[in-house]
Every structure is written in C-alpha cells, then in structure tokens.
Enzyme design. Structure first.
Site, short mmCIF file in Angstrom:
data_model
loop_
_atom_site.label_atom_id
_atom_site.label_comp_id
_atom_site.label_asym_id
_atom_site.label_seq_id
_atom_site.Cartn_x
_atom_site.Cartn_y
_atom_site.Cartn_z
N HIS A 118 0.86 -1.18 0.00
CA HIS A 118 0.00 0.00 0.00
C HIS A 118 0.90 1.24 0.00
O HIS A 118 1.11 1.89 1.02
CB HIS A 118 -0.91 0.00 1.23
N GLU A 308 -9.95 16.15 9.25
CA GLU A 308 -9.53 15.85 7.88
C GLU A 308 -10.56 16.42 6.91
O GLU A 308 -11.77 16.27 7.13
CB GLU A 308 -9.42 14.34 7.64
N GLU A 453 -6.76 16.29 -0.10
CA GLU A 453 -6.86 15.75 1.26
C GLU A 453 -5.98 16.59 2.18
O GLU A 453 -4.80 16.79 1.91
CB GLU A 453 -6.40 14.29 1.32
N ARG A 455 -4.88 17.05 6.28
CA ARG A 455 -4.88 16.49 7.63
C ARG A 455 -3.80 17.19 8.45
O ARG A 455 -2.90 17.81 7.90
CB ARG A 455 -4.59 14.98 7.61
#
Length: 591
Positions: A118, A308, A453, A455
């Site tokens: 991953h 997030e 994204e 965060r």
C-alpha cells in the site's frame, strides 16, 4: 513494463496473467495480494518442464532450503508499479531472513521486504528495472506474530514485521490499550508503516494533554526497541536496538534500507472516540485564513483535535471529518463495534467507475462531473449508513480505508510549523490550488481530477516516549527542529489524481515547486510524505535537484551534523555495506 522488457525478465505479461485467471484477490481481512504464483521447479518456472507464454526468470542458484519461493506478480497501490513476474519468498522465521541475507550477499542478489504494497514510491521495486537478481520477501504470511505486555511500564506490544495494524490494534484493544494516531488503512504492515513514518490525522484539542503511552506524532515515535538483520563485520545477523541507543534513530524511519524482524512499541490506555462528518460548509469558509470567523478547519482543530478535509474536484463543499475524545456516547452518535464505517467510499457505484473509465479513455474534461458525483455519493452514503456521527473505540473510528477504496495517484507533502499557523497554511494552499485548477479549466485542461486531502498531526516529541530515549527518528517527516521548538504540527497537503491523466505529473511538479518556495523561512519548512509522490519531474521521483539537494537539506537544517540526513545515510551503509537492501532508486536517494 514494455513487452520486450517482460520477455527479457521472464514470463510474458499475457502468459503470466492469463495463467492466473486474474492476479489480484481480496482476503478475508480486507487486504489484497497478487495470488497467482508459479513455484520454483514447477511447470512454467525456471527449471520446470515448460513455460506459459515465454521465457522465465533465471532460477536463483543454491537458494536456501526450506524457504518457499515462487514467481509472483507485484502491484503497488495505484497500479503504477507493476511487475508480472518477480521471485517472491516466504520466510517462516527470523533465522530464515538471516539465511536469506547471507545468501543474497554471497550470490549478488537484492532482497526487498514486501508488506501490504500500500504505497506509491519505488522504495520496494523500481518500475521497468531488471528484477532477475531481486527477491521479494513476503513478511505478512508468516512473520506476523503479535504479543501484548499489558503490565509493562509502559505497556507494550511486540510484533513481527508483517503484522498488520489491524491485528496489532485488535490485540491491544483486548487488553484495554490502543494508539492515539493511526493511519486510515489498517491493512498496513508494521514494518512498512515504520519504514515511511506512517501517521494519522490526530491532534489534541486546545488544552487537552497527551495521555502517557500515546503520541500524536508518527508510529515510529512509539518504538521502544527493534531487531534488524544487519552486517556484523563478517556476516549478516540479527541485532536488537533499544530506544536509548543512538544507532536506532535511523532505523525508526528507514525507507526499507534495512530488514526488521521484530519491533516493540509502547501503547496507552484505550479510549472512545467520536467522528462527525460535515458536508455543508463551503470551502471558502472551511479554509479561512488564520483567525477567520466561521466554521473553519482551524476552529475545529481547536475545539475537537483531529480533523480531515476531503475536497472533491470542482465542488464547493468538502467532506470534513472531525474526531474528538468522547468517554461516553454523545446523544445523536451511533455506536460502531468495528472499523471501516464508510462502505460507500470502499465500494464505488457504477456511475463513478463508468466516469473513471471515460477519463482513462481520453475524456479528461468530465472531471467536474466526476467530482460532483463523488460528493453526492458521499452525502447520500453518510445518510444511508448513519455515518454522519459515529462513536466507538479508537481503532474502529480511525481505520476507514480498505483495499477496495478507489486507488489514485497522490502528490503533496508536509508543512512543519506552529499550530497557530494551521489556518494560514491551509488557506494559502487551497486558494493557490483553486486558482491553478480554474486557470487550466479555462484552457480546457483538467490535469487533476481527484480530491484534495488535508490532515494535521503532531510531531515526534521526546516527551511522548516513556522509556529512556536517544531522540526522534532521524529522517521522519515529523521530526522536530531544535532551532524551532515552537514548531509542533505537521500539516499534510495532498492532491489525488486518476493514473494516466494528461498533464497530471506536470501539475504535481508545479504544485511541489510552489510548496517548497512558499513554506520556508522562519515560519515553516516542507518535507515529503515518504509513502506518497514527490520529486516530480516528467514523472514522480525523477527530479534530481530535489532528490540530491532540497530533500536531504530539509533533514540537515536546524539539526546537528551527527544526527541528520548524512549520518542516517552513513548508518545504513555501515549496517548494510553490500547494499543487499537497496535498489537503483535508493542508490540515488541514499548513495
């Protein structure tokens, strides 16, 4: 890889994949792995009675007895690094790993640890590079034990390199323990997580103290000891390092430049969390500048902690997740008893996959439609599954990405700064990004078609480590800067895109250059997110100026020469002087 390269290295693409009748499968645990393998000595392998569509990889000479070996496919998360056939072995014990290391040294082979795959980077294997002298070492089949010492001071968990975060946190939870800052995919192996300083989206709310045993930095900062197979002067052998040994510091975030066989991490008391989702806040309000009024990202961090934002392309209202510590179930929250509570994002509807196919077929202009359908799918999915407001144990609230989640390319990095700058950092980036996307849209170009994204998490603070410690991981992106003790936060800014989108890498390069020039000076520094895309040239990981210049310099600035990028590189070369744990890309990154 090109067909000619396939045939030079081994089994042809058509032959190998057709023989497997599909190379990938999901496991019961939610992971995924290339399932088709041709064992050494069988039909179709080197030394076998036949071949499936073409020549095979040469058989490794005098391979250690008792270690399963087969030709197998390899595929990273975004499917941009794909090998149809590479020798892959499955050691059953650390002793097997030691034997493999010494065999590789004696026979001129490289061995590359393989975990959950991953990731995006060429730290394991390099796309298109020869693999005839490479052995992938699957850590997850056998080297996956987990043992909890709940009565220790601090409490700890010891795991094999292939143990998943799912398995580790499940064992901890059974003993009333957990981690405060977890990555979203529980399928990750612990050794892979440490290699790239994996992290989550956790921060304390204003006034909230860090509970002993926990950290808001990377998982690497939780390590109390580890064991690696290293060169002892005459051979490769296991060696255990305690956290108070300065030699452990480069190994805590090692980019796969060593081979871990065991790791022990501290843990803290488990706790309940709440996650609320909002989809009704305009991005201009959410990403307001420092001190701006309204429902801003900055304000939610202050009042709750973990936040997030997922901002789908060409939409007005991001999906905002807000995590908070909640010992008792709040009114209106739905209790969950397991992780992965957003099934609508793990199993995409046909309308979404159809649009993806059209974009990959030469219609990038439907990116706005793709963004809008992803947003409406999210809004409807949250309502249909009752996931707007959920409550449960820490791991069940923090894990939310499964193997079936949409696989995209990702570029960006971390801005290291003071918590007070969160609003300004995010405001500057999102307004720059929106201006550039609209600029290209006006020209009929859509180089990015995935979400932004955003965060935040803490840094690898020494005070979080509850055993005697030599200090923070040397090359963790979350390593504090001694010359800027006020810097306490990492802000992760990433943008995703569908692999193969025209102009995508050029946009990533423009974005990375802007980030590096904007987030600098006395208020910020910029570092790569090791597992994602960086050093963008015509392709990712190809800008030599960043690889050999700006990137290493970001780990020299503000730290002593005895504990910087160069000292880490020297340590790796001492522990593996024969470079059996390397590849052509790492030879450039860490020469």
């Amino acid at each position: 890889m090109p067909e000619s390269n396939d045939k030079r290295l081994g089994l042809s693409r058509r032959g190998f994949l057709a023989a497997g009748a599909g190379a990938l499968a999901a496991t019961a645990a939610g992971a995924w792995t290339p399932v088709y393998a041709i064992p050494l000595g069988s039909s179709g392998s080197a030394g076998g009675s036949g071949s499936l569509g073409g020549p095979t990889l040469p058989a490794p000479p005098s391979f250690p007895d008792g270690i399963e070996l087969a030709q197998q496919a390899y595929q990273n998360w975004s499917k941009e690094i794909m090998l149809d056939s590479v020798w892959t072995c499955h050691p059953k014990s650390p002793d097997d790993v030691v034997r493999l290391a010494n065999w590789a040294h004696a026979n001129g082979y490289k061995i590359r640890p393989r975990g959950a795959m991953h990731g995006w980077t060429p730290l394991t294997v390099v796309n298109g590079a020869p693999v005839d002298k490479v052995i992938l070492v699957d850590t997850m089949k056998h080297l996956n034990g987990v043992s909890v010492n709940a009565g220790g001071a601090p409490a700890t968990v010891t795991a094999g390199p292939g143990a998943t975060l799912d398995a580790i946190t499940t064992a901890l939870q059974a003993q009333g323990l957990g981690f405060a800052n977890l990555p979203a995919p529980g399928v990750l192996s612990i050794a892979g997580s440490l290699a790239v300083d994996a992290h989550g989206a956790a921060l304390p709310a204003n006034g909230q103290a860090t509970t002993p045993g926990h950290t808001y930095g990377s998982l690497s900062n939780l390590v109390t000891s580890l064991t690696a197979v290293v060169w002892d002067g005459s051979k490769y052998a296991e060696k255990t390092y305690s956290r108070n040994d300065p030699q452990i510091k480069p190994l805590l975030t090692n980019l796969g430049r060593t081979f871990l066989t065991s790791v022990t991490l501290q843990a803290g008391p488990n706790f309940r969390m709440r996650c609320q989702s909002y989809t009704d806040i305009k991005w201009t309000e959410m990403f307001g500048a420092k001190g701006a009024p309204g429902r801003t990202f900055e304000s939610y961090v202050a009042s709750n902690g973990g936040v997030e934002a997922i901002w789908y392309p060409f939409t007005e209202k991001p999906w905002l997740k807000v995590w908070s510590v909640a010992p008792t179930k709040p009114a209106g929250s739905r209790e969950v008893t397991g992780p992965y509570n957003y099934p609508f994002s793990d199993n995409l509807p046909e309308a979404v996959t159809d649009l993806l196919g059209q974009m990959n077929s030469g219609l990038p202009g439907i990116a706005p439609a793709f963004g809008n359908i992803m947003y409406t799918t999210t809004v409807a999915g949250l309502a249909a599954t009752g996931a707007n407001d959920i409550w449960g144990w820490s791991k069940d609230i923090q894990f939310y990405i499964k193997a079936t989640t949409l696989r995209l390319t990702e570029g960006g990095g971390a801005v290291i700064t003071n918590r007070a700058n969160i609003g300004q950092v995010i405001h500057d980036f999102t307004h720059w990004f929106n201006e550039r996307i609209e600029f290209y849209k006006a020209k009929g170009q859509y180089p990015l078609n995935g979400p932004v994204e955003i965060r935040c998490c803490g840094l690898d603070q020494a005070a979080d480590v509850k055993v005697p410690s030599a200090g923070a991981p040397t090359i963790s992106a979350m390593r504090p800067r001694p010359d800027h003790p006020e810097w306490d936060t990492a802000i992760w800014l990433n943008v995703l895109g569908v692999p193969g989108t025209p102009g995508m890498f050029e946009f990533y390069r423009e974005m990375e250059q802007w980030m590096r020039s904007h987030y600098t000076g006395n208020d910020y520094t910029f570092r790569p997110e090791w597992s994602k895309g960086w050093a963008f040239g015509a392709d990712p990981y190809t800008d030599g100026g960043i690889i050999s210049g700006a990137l290493p310099q970001s780990y020299r600035d503000g730290v002593p020469a005895s504990d910087n990028w160069d000292s880490a590189r020297a340590a790796f070369n001492t522990l593996d002087p024969h470079r059996i744990y390397s590849n052509s890309f790492m030879d450039q990154l860490l020469p």
